[in-house]
Write an enzyme that holds these catalytic residues in place. Structure first.
Site, short mmCIF file in Angstrom:
data_model
loop_
_atom_site.label_atom_id
_atom_site.label_comp_id
_atom_site.label_asym_id
_atom_site.label_seq_id
_atom_site.Cartn_x
_atom_site.Cartn_y
_atom_site.Cartn_z
N ARG A 11 -9.46 8.13 -1.26
CA ARG A 11 -10.43 8.57 -0.24
C ARG A 11 -11.32 9.68 -0.79
NH1 ARG A 11 -9.09 6.92 5.28
NH2 ARG A 11 -10.80 8.29 5.84
N ARG B 39 -7.22 12.93 0.70
CA ARG B 39 -6.16 13.44 1.60
C ARG B 39 -4.76 12.95 1.22
NH1 ARG B 39 -7.36 10.14 7.15
NH2 ARG B 39 -9.36 11.18 6.92
N GLU C 125 -8.67 0.64 -3.18
CA GLU C 125 -9.62 0.71 -2.07
C GLU C 125 -10.53 1.91 -2.27
OE1 GLU C 125 -7.45 1.00 1.54
OE2 GLU C 125 -6.20 -0.71 1.07
N ASN D 9 0.85 -1.19 0.00
CA ASN D 9 0.00 0.00 0.00
C ASN D 9 0.89 1.25 0.00
OD1 ASN D 9 -1.48 2.24 0.99
ND2 ASN D 9 -3.11 0.86 1.64
N HIS E 272 -3.88 -4.28 7.74
CA HIS E 272 -4.04 -3.09 8.58
C HIS E 272 -3.20 -3.24 9.86
CE1 HIS E 272 -6.05 0.76 9.23
NE2 HIS E 272 -5.70 0.52 10.47
N HIS F 29 -5.59 3.75 -1.97
CA HIS F 29 -6.92 4.09 -1.45
C HIS F 29 -7.28 5.50 -1.94
CE1 HIS F 29 -9.63 4.41 2.40
NE2 HIS F 29 -10.30 4.68 1.30
N THR G 10 -8.39 3.75 8.23
CA THR G 10 -9.62 2.94 8.22
C THR G 10 -9.73 2.16 9.52
OG1 THR G 10 -9.14 2.70 5.86
CG2 THR G 10 -10.99 1.44 6.73
N HIS H 211 1.07 6.12 1.73
CA HIS H 211 1.85 6.99 2.61
C HIS H 211 2.93 7.79 1.88
CE1 HIS H 211 -0.01 6.29 6.47
NE2 HIS H 211 -0.33 5.12 5.97
N GLU I 64 -11.24 -9.17 2.74
CA GLU I 64 -9.99 -8.79 3.42
C GLU I 64 -10.30 -8.60 4.89
OE1 GLU I 64 -7.53 -5.83 1.59
OE2 GLU I 64 -6.42 -5.45 3.47
#
Ligand code: PXP
Length: 260
Positions: A44, A48, A69, A6, A213, A42, A100, A9, A150
């Site tokens: 969003r 963000r 996502e 992922n 996660h 993801h 999340t 970041h 998931e």
């Protein structure tokens, strides 16, 4: 067991300055070179970190599958259908959350989920549901005819952190913090047992199983021993480690841990 990296970041760091650097697109060749099997991002609703241009470019240029996502939002689902990632993972989303925080409320969202899943399937996109590990959730996901589930491993990761890390820097419920270590150890084992049992139940139902996660270089070891989990999606800990040793090595280390 496959690894999805992922890369949100990287965009978090870029958005700290609202400039062009670092560009998450530059990560896709490194992720592939480090033998990870998937890019996870993801989009969003509040954009963000990852934005529409990131998604478009990453899907267009990635030579490994992209798992996008997304929340149950009309606008975002429109984009997903248009850009056709390999897989869409439907996640719950709250504006005020840092990340999340839990799995989908399948029962409460059943009608909307059915519609969106049908639409995604029409566009030949595999669908995954991000759920808390419970028997009811696995059965409900099966009823919705998705290919993947998931499991949200946040609770496992939090209990692990309460036992073994610096307590002041973990996100967890204060109530659990006050529990004695023996009890926390039992809780941790219960989480692992549940993930083992439920992933095996999901396989019997012909569902493919991902988990993620809060997984990191320590707590991933016991999760990676669960043979019925097909894939782990890991972000924050890999990107954090990449600051010290570079992204390729950070992914290779995680890959090696999972394999071992
Ligand atoms: N899987 C899903 C569905 C997520 O929402 C996230 C967080 O964006 C992850 C995996 C990765 O979590 P982390 O960044 O804590 O490794």
């Amino acid at each position: 067991m496959k690894l999805g990296v992922n890369i949100d970041h990287i965009a978090v760091l870029r958005e700290a300055r609202k400039i062009a650097d670092p560009n998450p697109l530059d990560a896709i060749s490194i992720v592939k070179r480090a033998n990870a099997e998937q890019i996870t991002i993801h989009l969003r609703e509040d954009r963000r970190h990852i934005n529409d241009i990131d998604v478009k470019n990453i899907i267009k240029l990635s030579s490994i599958p992209v798992n996008l996502e997304c929340a149950l939002s009309h606008d975002v689902i429109d984009i997903v259908c248009k850009l056709k990632p390999h897989r869409a993972t439907i996640v719950p989303e709250k504006r005020e959350e840092v990340t999340t925080e839990g799995g989908l409320n399948i029962l409460g969202e059943q009608k909307r989920l059915k519609k969106v899943i049908k639409r995604l399937h029409k566009h030949e996109i595999e669908v995954s549901l991000f759920i808390d590990p419970t028997v009811e959730n696995v059965n409900r996901a099966k009823e919705l005819e998705v290919e993947w589930i998931e499991f949200h491993t946040g609770r496992y990761a939090n209990i692990y952190a309460m036992l073994y890390s610096n307590l002041e820097r973990t996100s967890h419920s204060i109530k659990e913090l006050e529990l004695p270590r023996d009890e926390l150890k039992i809780m941790l084992q219960e989480e692992l047992d549940a993930l083992t049992l439920l992933s095996s139940m999901a396989k019997d139902l012909k569902l493919k199983v991902a988990s993620g996660h809060g997984l990191n270089y320590q707590n991933v070891i016991d999760i990676a021993k669960i043979p019925t989990i097909d894939e782990l999606n890991i972000g924050q800990s890999i990107i954090a480690r990449s600051i010290w040793i570079g992204l390729e090595r950070a992914i290779l280390e995680m890959r090696e841990l999972i394999k071992r």
